[in-house]
Design a protein around this motif. Structure first.
Motif, PDB file in Angstrom:
ATOM      1  N   LEU A 131      43.338  40.908  38.743  1.00  0.00           N
ATOM      2  CA  LEU A 131      44.052  40.758  37.469  1.00  0.00           C
ATOM      3  C   LEU A 131      44.064  42.076  36.718  1.00  0.00           C
ATOM      4  O   LEU A 131      43.100  42.839  36.784  1.00  0.00           O
ATOM      5  N   ALA A 132      45.144  42.316  35.999  1.00  0.00           N
ATOM      6  CA  ALA A 132      45.267  43.586  35.272  1.00  0.00           C
ATOM      7  C   ALA A 132      44.306  43.650  34.089  1.00  0.00           C
ATOM      8  O   ALA A 132      43.665  44.670  33.847  1.00  0.00           O
ATOM      9  N   ASP A 133      44.187  42.565  33.336  1.00  0.00           N
ATOM     10  CA  ASP A 133      43.318  42.554  32.148  1.00  0.00           C
ATOM     11  C   ASP A 133      42.507  41.251  32.134  1.00  0.00           C
ATOM     12  O   ASP A 133      42.801  40.332  31.359  1.00  0.00           O
ATOM     13  N   PRO A 134      41.494  41.175  32.992  1.00  0.00           N
ATOM     14  CA  PRO A 134      40.720  39.920  33.081  1.00  0.00           C
ATOM     15  C   PRO A 134      39.876  39.684  31.830  1.00  0.00           C
ATOM     16  O   PRO A 134      39.326  40.616  31.249  1.00  0.00           O
ATOM     17  N   LYS A 135      39.784  38.429  31.414  1.00  0.00           N
ATOM     18  CA  LYS A 135      38.957  38.021  30.274  1.00  0.00           C
ATOM     19  C   LYS A 135      38.044  36.879  30.712  1.00  0.00           C
ATOM     20  O   LYS A 135      38.374  36.124  31.627  1.00  0.00           O
ATOM     21  N   PRO A 136      36.874  36.755  30.059  1.00  0.00           N
ATOM     22  CA  PRO A 136      35.971  35.651  30.390  1.00  0.00           C
ATOM     23  C   PRO A 136      36.687  34.307  30.291  1.00  0.00           C
ATOM     24  O   PRO A 136      37.395  34.025  29.324  1.00  0.00           O
ATOM     25  N   GLY A 137      36.525  33.477  31.290  1.00  0.00           N
ATOM     26  CA  GLY A 137      37.183  32.176  31.332  1.00  0.00           C
ATOM     27  C   GLY A 137      38.388  32.156  32.222  1.00  0.00           C
ATOM     28  O   GLY A 137      38.857  31.073  32.632  1.00  0.00           O
ATOM     29  N   ASP A 138      38.975  33.362  32.567  1.00  0.00           N
ATOM     30  CA  ASP A 138      40.102  33.397  33.490  1.00  0.00           C
ATOM     31  C   ASP A 138      39.656  32.950  34.873  1.00  0.00           C
ATOM     32  O   ASP A 138      38.493  33.105  35.259  1.00  0.00           O
ATOM     33  N   THR A 139      40.578  32.374  35.644  1.00  0.00           N
ATOM     34  CA  THR A 139      40.257  31.926  37.006  1.00  0.00           C
ATOM     35  C   THR A 139      41.134  32.649  38.004  1.00  0.00           C
ATOM     36  O   THR A 139      42.298  32.969  37.727  1.00  0.00           O
ATOM     37  N   ILE A 140      40.562  32.882  39.164  1.00  0.00           N
ATOM     38  CA  ILE A 140      41.277  33.509  40.279  1.00  0.00           C
ATOM     39  C   ILE A 140      41.318  32.500  41.407  1.00  0.00           C
ATOM     40  O   ILE A 140      40.269  32.013  41.860  1.00  0.00           O
ATOM     41  N   VAL A 141      42.528  32.176  41.838  1.00  0.00           N
ATOM     42  CA  VAL A 141      42.709  31.128  42.845  1.00  0.00           C
ATOM     43  C   VAL A 141      43.230  31.767  44.120  1.00  0.00           C
ATOM     44  O   VAL A 141      44.280  32.415  44.128  1.00  0.00           O
TER      45      VAL A 141
ATOM     46  N   LYS B 218      29.889  33.648  44.778  1.00  0.00           N
ATOM     47  CA  LYS B 218      31.036  33.084  45.487  1.00  0.00           C
ATOM     48  C   LYS B 218      31.960  32.283  44.571  1.00  0.00           C
ATOM     49  O   LYS B 218      33.073  31.946  44.965  1.00  0.00           O
ATOM     50  N   ALA B 219      31.481  31.964  43.362  1.00  0.00           N
ATOM     51  CA  ALA B 219      32.313  31.191  42.440  1.00  0.00           C
ATOM     52  C   ALA B 219      32.497  31.887  41.106  1.00  0.00           C
ATOM     53  O   ALA B 219      33.216  31.377  40.249  1.00  0.00           O
ATOM     54  N   GLN B 220      31.846  33.065  40.920  1.00  0.00           N
ATOM     55  CA  GLN B 220      31.933  33.777  39.649  1.00  0.00           C
ATOM     56  C   GLN B 220      32.227  35.248  39.883  1.00  0.00           C
ATOM     57  O   GLN B 220      31.861  35.814  40.915  1.00  0.00           O
ATOM     58  N   LEU B 221      32.882  35.867  38.894  1.00  0.00           N
ATOM     59  CA  LEU B 221      33.197  37.298  38.948  1.00  0.00           C
ATOM     60  C   LEU B 221      32.950  37.910  37.582  1.00  0.00           C
ATOM     61  O   LEU B 221      33.112  37.247  36.549  1.00  0.00           O
ATOM     62  N   THR B 222      32.549  39.211  37.583  1.00  0.00           N
ATOM     63  CA  THR B 222      32.486  39.941  36.317  1.00  0.00           C
ATOM     64  C   THR B 222      33.881  40.501  36.050  1.00  0.00           C
ATOM     65  O   THR B 222      34.714  40.594  36.969  1.00  0.00           O
ATOM     66  N   PRO B 223      34.182  40.900  34.830  1.00  0.00           N
ATOM     67  CA  PRO B 223      35.509  41.491  34.552  1.00  0.00           C
ATOM     68  C   PRO B 223      35.815  42.691  35.430  1.00  0.00           C
ATOM     69  O   PRO B 223      36.963  42.874  35.852  1.00  0.00           O
TER      70      PRO B 223
ATOM     71  N   THR C  84      35.673  32.025  38.710  1.00  0.00           N
ATOM     72  CA  THR C  84      35.790  32.119  37.254  1.00  0.00           C
ATOM     73  C   THR C  84      35.210  33.440  36.761  1.00  0.00           C
ATOM     74  O   THR C  84      34.143  33.874  37.210  1.00  0.00           O
ATOM     75  N   VAL C  85      35.928  34.073  35.819  1.00  0.00           N
ATOM     76  CA  VAL C  85      35.464  35.323  35.219  1.00  0.00           C
ATOM     77  C   VAL C  85      34.473  34.974  34.104  1.00  0.00           C
ATOM     78  O   VAL C  85      34.754  34.132  33.246  1.00  0.00           O
TER      79      VAL C  85
END
Length: 545
Positions: free
Chosen positions: A94-104, A82-87, A69-70
């Motif tokens: 992701l091209a334009d990541p925002k807080p709350g987006d998820t990467i699967v 391991k479960a969180q990412l900064t933008p 999760t971003v």
């Protein structure tokens, strides 16, 4: 245990088999499997990872994914890499990541070892048990208040465990009819008294002693009750011994008692047989409480009934030879009649009632002799005409005194003058005593309180208008409280003066308005609230009192 293509289809087959056996949704079993596989994967890849598993409902294919999760670094810190990412870190995915987006990301399936497989099994079993309990609760929660047939399984500490098809229920020792005994395998008809959701699963409590059980049995035996033509208004039981049931018909052409008895007693006998020979009195309901009570005390004959609505008590006078029949063996008849009518019942013989009336007659005669300086004969005439106190003599219309033999207008005026003089002397002494006890002018000048009332208040420590305004209406007028199932009288400070609860409420509210505590409009609203609270308070259960 590797999840290969060979056993992927088995997942669906196992889920379907378990669901059929436990009568639950197959989807719930698959969800349990997904959770167990996710736990096994976390033990392989690391507990910090957010591993999720999805099983295809058609093919049984299990897909393992890692979810990250971003977060917004300005609002929260990166606690789990391991479960969180900064933008910034997420821009490579992701091209334009925002807080709350998820990467699967999909991860390789795990190879489950013995311990992981055992853990997965426990998770599935737990989920299945929870689903089974929820299904059982949902099935029976709306069946409380109905009759069900079951099979006796075993006895535990006097309680009977009963198989009701979709689970087990409990017939507690105190809910059994006294002389009943059951063996495993016996069929039993019971009333579902309560269904509760508890941590160990839904608990279903049964009864055979509840009055509602007998009502439901009559509904099954008497079509007119089931159709609503006849209604059961009240029921009282001494389980296994005797019962009374009150019925009313909404069709003038249908006799409620006869319909419940049935041809040659066939209908009521079917209920009696189910209740192990419990004798049942079927009584016609009547909205008039005294009339209903006379019916409820059958087979005893009643001579006279006196009802006290405020105390919810009723006094019954019976002939001497009917006393034992009215009371019943060990008080059973009068106790059931009391439960049926909701009234406390006092039973007197005609002789006892005559003695009491005579005592009251003599007491009132003496009152008039002492206070009005009358001879015994004249005082008895006043009592015989229904006068009970000095106020009635002093302020009644003169015409009501003139109907007494030997009383002319001069005599009537003299009687009233003597009564008023005595009352005024009593008022003067009461006010002097109240003043000596500390009565203040603001309360003394308050309208609505007699000198005797003021004396009673000051004797209890209420000496000012402010202290009076803090009183509750029931403290002044009295009331009733239910303690351990019995109605107990609460004496009011001014009850002996005939002050009613509503009058007490108006006096207290008037005092509060005079003190500026509330506005007249607020006093009206508070009065309604206190009226409701007062009625509720008189019925408050004070088991610990």
């Amino acid at each position: 245990m590797a999840i290969t293509s060979a056993n992927q289809l088995e997942l669906l087959q196992i889920a379907d088999a378990v669901a059929r056996e436990k009568m639950i949704d197959p989807g719930l079993v698959i969800e349990a499997m997904e959770e167990s596989l996710a736990r096994a994967a976390k033990s392989r890849y690391g507990a910090d990872m957010d591993i999720r598993v999805s099983i295809d409902r058609k093919t049984g294919q299990a897909t393992f994914t890692r979810v990250r999760t971003v977060i917004d670094p300005e609002e929260e810190e990166l606690e789990n890499e391991k479960a969180q990412l900064t933008p910034d870190q997420a821009r490579q995915y992701l091209a334009d990541p925002k807080p709350g987006d998820t990467i699967v990301d999909e991860v390789p399936p795990v190879d489950m070892g013995r311990i992981a497989a055992q853990s997965a099994k426990q998770v599935i079993l737990q989920k299945v048990r929870e689903a089974e309990r929820e299904r059982q609760y949902e099935e029976f929660k709306d069946r409380a208040g109905t009759i069900i047939n079951g099979l006796v399984k075993r006895e535990e500490y006097g309680n009977i465990i009963i198989d009701i098809g979709a689970g087990e229920a409990v017939l507690r020792r105190n809910e059994k009819i006294g002389r009943e005994a059951y063996r495993p395998g016996d069929r039993i008809r019971v009333y579902i008294k309560d269904v509760r959701r508890e941590p160990r699963g839904p608990q279903i409590f049964l009864s055979r002693t509840a009055p509602e059980f007998m009502e439901e049995l009559f509904k099954m035996e008497v079509p007119e009750i089931y159709d609503g033509v006849i209604e059961i208004k009240a029921c009282a039981r001494d389980p296994g011994s005797r019962a009374k049931i009150a019925v009313i018909s909404y069709d003038s052409g249908v006799d409620p008692v006869g319909a419940c008895v049935g041809m040659r007693g066939s209908r009521v006998q079917a209920v009696v047989n189910e209740l192990q020979g419990e004798k049942i009195d079927i009584i016609p309901w009547n909205d008039d409480a005294p009339t209903f009570l006379v019916n409820a005390l059958q087979p005893a004959e009643v001579s006279k009934v006196v009802l006290d609505d405020d105390a919810e008590r009723i006094e019954v006078v019976v002939p001497e030879e009917q006393l034992s029949l009215a009371i019943g063996r060990r008080g059973q008849n009068v106790r059931l009649a009391s439960q049926l009518t909701g009234l406390e019942i006092d039973i007197l013989t005609e002789e006892e009632e005559s003695k009491r009336r005579q005592a009251e007659f003599e007491e009132r005669t003496k009152l008039f002799m002492d206070t009005l300086d009358l001879d015994e004969f004249f005082a008895q005439l006043l009592v015989s005409e229904g006068f009970t106190n000095l106020e009635e003599v002093a302020y009644v219309e003169v015409d009501e005194l003139l109907v007494i033999d030997g009383v002319d207008e001069d005599t009537a005026n003299e009687l009233q003058a003597r009564a008023r003089d005595h009352i005024e002397e009593q008022n003067r002494k009461a006010m002097e005593h109240a003043r000596e006890l500390g009565l203040q002018d603001d309360l003394a000048n308050f309208e609505g309180l007699s000198p005797q009332m003021l004396e009673a208040l000051t004797e209890d420590g209420v000496k000012t208008l402010e202290e009076f305004a803090t009183c509750a209406d029931w403290e002044l007028a009295g009331g009733w409280t239910t303690i351990d199932g019995e109605r107990v009288k609460d004496d009011g400070l001014l009850e002996k003066f005939g002050l009613e609860l509503e009058e007490a409420r108006e006096l207290v509210m008037t005092a509060r308005v005079m003190l500026g505590w509330v506005t007249p409009e607020e006093a009206l609203g508070q009065g309604d609230e206190e009226a409701a609270e007062g009625e509720e308070a008189t019925e408050t259960e004070e088991a610990g009192a």
